[in-house]
Write an enzyme that holds these catalytic residues in place. Structure first.
Site, PDB file in Angstrom:
ATOM      1  N   TYR A 132       0.820  -1.217   0.000  1.00  0.00           N
ATOM      2  CA  TYR A 132       0.000   0.000   0.000  1.00  0.00           C
ATOM      3  C   TYR A 132       0.851   1.263   0.000  1.00  0.00           C
ATOM      4  O   TYR A 132       0.400   2.304  -0.463  1.00  0.00           O
ATOM      5  CB  TYR A 132      -0.911   0.028   1.227  1.00  0.00           C
ATOM      6  CG  TYR A 132      -2.214  -0.701   1.079  1.00  0.00           C
ATOM      7  CD1 TYR A 132      -2.233  -2.059   0.787  1.00  0.00           C
ATOM      8  CD2 TYR A 132      -3.423  -0.039   1.252  1.00  0.00           C
ATOM      9  CE1 TYR A 132      -3.424  -2.737   0.669  1.00  0.00           C
ATOM     10  CE2 TYR A 132      -4.628  -0.708   1.136  1.00  0.00           C
ATOM     11  CZ  TYR A 132      -4.622  -2.053   0.840  1.00  0.00           C
ATOM     12  OH  TYR A 132      -5.806  -2.723   0.727  1.00  0.00           O
ATOM     13  N   LYS A 134       3.568 -15.186   2.497  1.00  0.00           N
ATOM     14  CA  LYS A 134       3.730 -15.907   1.221  1.00  0.00           C
ATOM     15  C   LYS A 134       5.222 -16.163   1.059  1.00  0.00           C
ATOM     16  O   LYS A 134       5.844 -15.789   0.044  1.00  0.00           O
ATOM     17  CB  LYS A 134       3.134 -15.069   0.080  1.00  0.00           C
ATOM     18  CG  LYS A 134       3.080 -15.774  -1.264  1.00  0.00           C
ATOM     19  CD  LYS A 134       2.057 -16.901  -1.341  1.00  0.00           C
ATOM     20  CE  LYS A 134       2.152 -17.627  -2.674  1.00  0.00           C
ATOM     21  NZ  LYS A 134       1.301 -18.834  -2.730  1.00  0.00           N
ATOM     22  N   ASP A 168      -2.515 -18.280   0.700  1.00  0.00           N
ATOM     23  CA  ASP A 168      -3.505 -18.993  -0.120  1.00  0.00           C
ATOM     24  C   ASP A 168      -4.150 -20.122   0.685  1.00  0.00           C
ATOM     25  O   ASP A 168      -5.372 -20.311   0.668  1.00  0.00           O
ATOM     26  CB  ASP A 168      -2.886 -19.507  -1.434  1.00  0.00           C
ATOM     27  CG  ASP A 168      -1.582 -20.275  -1.246  1.00  0.00           C
ATOM     28  OD1 ASP A 168      -1.018 -20.237  -0.126  1.00  0.00           O
ATOM     29  OD2 ASP A 168      -1.126 -20.918  -2.214  1.00  0.00           O
ATOM     30  N   ASP A 219      -6.104  -7.101   4.126  1.00  0.00           N
ATOM     31  CA  ASP A 219      -7.259  -6.496   3.454  1.00  0.00           C
ATOM     32  C   ASP A 219      -8.144  -7.588   2.866  1.00  0.00           C
ATOM     33  O   ASP A 219      -9.365  -7.595   3.050  1.00  0.00           O
ATOM     34  CB  ASP A 219      -6.760  -5.552   2.350  1.00  0.00           C
ATOM     35  CG  ASP A 219      -7.901  -4.905   1.588  1.00  0.00           C
ATOM     36  OD1 ASP A 219      -8.834  -4.417   2.245  1.00  0.00           O
ATOM     37  OD2 ASP A 219      -7.865  -4.908   0.343  1.00  0.00           O
ATOM     38  N   ASP A 269     -11.975  -9.306   4.468  1.00  0.00           N
ATOM     39  CA  ASP A 269     -13.250  -9.297   3.728  1.00  0.00           C
ATOM     40  C   ASP A 269     -13.813 -10.719   3.673  1.00  0.00           C
ATOM     41  O   ASP A 269     -15.002 -10.941   3.868  1.00  0.00           O
ATOM     42  CB  ASP A 269     -13.068  -8.757   2.298  1.00  0.00           C
ATOM     43  CG  ASP A 269     -13.455  -7.287   2.184  1.00  0.00           C
ATOM     44  OD1 ASP A 269     -13.298  -6.570   3.192  1.00  0.00           O
ATOM     45  OD2 ASP A 269     -13.902  -6.865   1.102  1.00  0.00           O
TER      46      ASP A 269
HETATM   47  C1  IPM Z   1     -10.265  -1.393   4.045  1.00  0.00           C
HETATM   48  C2  IPM Z   1     -10.580  -0.824   2.688  1.00  0.00           C
HETATM   49  C3  IPM Z   1      -9.458   0.134   2.309  1.00  0.00           C
HETATM   50  C4  IPM Z   1      -8.174  -0.649   2.247  1.00  0.00           C
HETATM   51  C5  IPM Z   1      -9.701   0.895   0.990  1.00  0.00           C
HETATM   52  C6  IPM Z   1     -11.016   1.637   0.999  1.00  0.00           C
HETATM   53  C7  IPM Z   1      -8.557   1.831   0.677  1.00  0.00           C
HETATM   54  O1  IPM Z   1     -10.740  -1.830   1.747  1.00  0.00           O
HETATM   55  O2  IPM Z   1     -10.193  -0.615   5.012  1.00  0.00           O
HETATM   56  O3  IPM Z   1     -10.117  -2.610   4.144  1.00  0.00           O
HETATM   57  O4  IPM Z   1      -7.879  -1.284   1.226  1.00  0.00           O
HETATM   58  O5  IPM Z   1      -7.449  -0.656   3.235  1.00  0.00           O
HETATM   59 MG    MG Z   2     -10.697  -3.767   2.556  1.00  0.00          MG
END
Ligand code: IPM
Ligand code: MG
Length: 356
Positions: free
Chosen positions: A141, A190, A223, A247, A251
């Site tokens: 990032y 990884k 993975d 990240d 999710d």
């Molecule tokens: C998160 C989001 C952010 C990230 C985006 C919106 C930049 O996906 O907080 O997980 O990738 O960190």
């Molecule tokens: Mg995210």
């Protein structure tokens, strides 16, 4: 206690859910005789519209001078042009970097009342209680990025870098958390492919070996981790990983609970104020309709009370109130499974206030 709390409503459903969390914070202040002074600042798309930048200087100053920050969400189709010079997400990345928020805590726990809302079979979900600790101010990032002409068109680079120091400090945050939980720490990398992951693995093992020999420690490739999170989610306790892997995996993890609408997160630095926010995004399709689930932001406010202000009792009371409204069968649309009446954003928060 006196505390300055900055609210950053942002875009989409952000303002709506922040309004409701503000009511909860005000009620906590009232009930426990605290003096919270709440102010609002701009971030994200709304800041771009009003001031031309995603993180205005005044917002950053107010946040740095505060005791804690509560953020709604940023972004939306209006600002999504990939070639735009400024994007709402930059506001989020900048505030993380500028406030030194290197540790992102994302707890993924199942509310037994919502077991039906999970796409996974209920028996897989029993006992799922994971704390993701995602490194937030390093890795790919924040590494060097560039594009240049190439004989085939263009070539682009995004660089993943970690220093020993960056790895050590995030592993310590995760290991400290594991000690207060079930004593099990998993590091995800990884290392079979990436040099940066080989440094991560060596450094993490050294920190745990010398400072946390009491922990049950293992390492998993990213993975394989995606697979294990679906096949045996209840076998994990604290999971530490880098920015990009964290990240993606959070999710994935968040969907196990059925709805992003239930999950809070905390971003913390060494010292100074932390930033607390729901995991979900700005959901522009349902903005301003009083249908968004405010519970993730209310639970983020609970994390703010606990990690930001050290108010454990108050944090627990808010979490218990959320659990009570779920017991009573209240559901916003995202967590409804069919039989229960569906309530809106404000009504859900009112029920939490009542339970409090
Ligand atoms: C998160 C989001 C952010 C990230 C985006 C919106 C930049 O996906 O907080 O997980 O990738 O960190
Ligand atoms: Mg995210």
């Amino acid at each position: 206690m006196n505390a300055e709390i900055v609210l950053l409503p942002g875009d989409g459903i952000g303002p709506g859910v922040i309004d409701q969390a503000e009511r909860v914070l005000a009620a906590v202040a009232d009930q426990y005789a605290h003096n919270f002074s709440l102010s609002r600042e701009l971030i994200g798309g709304i800041a771009i519209d009003k001031l031309g930048v995603a993180l205005p200087g005044q917002t950053l100053e107010a946040c740095l001078a505060s005791d804690a920050v509560l953020l709604g969400a940023v972004g939306g189709p209006k600002w999504d042009d990939p070639s735009a010079a400024v994007r709402p997400e930059q506001g989020l990345l900048s505030i993380r970097a500028e406030m030194g928020l290197f540790a992102n805590l994302r707890p993924i726990a199942v509310f037994p009342q919502l077991a039906d809302a999970s796409p996974l079979r209920p028996e897989l979900m029993t006992g799922v209680d994971i704390l993701f600790v995602r490194e937030l101010t390093g890795g790919i990032y924040f590494g060097e990025q560039k594009q240049a002409p190439h004989t085939s068109g263009h070539i682009a680079h995004s660089t993943m870098t970690y220093t020993t120091g960056e790895i050590e400090r995030i592993v310590r945050v995760a290991a400290d958390a594991a000690r207060l939980r079930r004593g099990h720490l998993t590091s995800v990398d990884k290392a079979n492919v990436l040099e940066v992951s080989r440094l991560w693995r060596r450094t993490a093992a050294a920190v745990v070996g010398s400072e946390y020999p009491d922990l049950d420690y293992d390492v998993v490739l990213v993975d394989a981790m995606a697979m294990h999170l679906i096949s045996r989610p209840s076998s994990f306790d604290v999971v530490v990983t880098g920015n990009l892997f964290g990240d993606i995996l959070t999710d994935l993890g968040s969907m196990m609970t059925g709805s992003l609408g239930m999950l809070p997160s905390a971003s913390l630095g060494d010292s100074g104020p932390g930033l607390f926010e729901p995991i979900h995004g700005s959901a522009p399709d349902i903005a301003g309709q009083d249908v968004a689930n405010p519970l993730a932001t209310i639970l983020a406010a609970a994390m703010l009370l606990r990690h930001g202000l050290g108010l454990e009792l108050e944090a627990t009371a808010v979490e218990a109130a959320v659990s009570t409204v779920l017991d009573h069968g209240l559901r916003t649309a995202d967590i409804a499974s069919g039989d229960e009446p569906i309530v809106g954003t404000a009504a859900m928060a009112s029920a939490v206030l009542e339970a409090l």
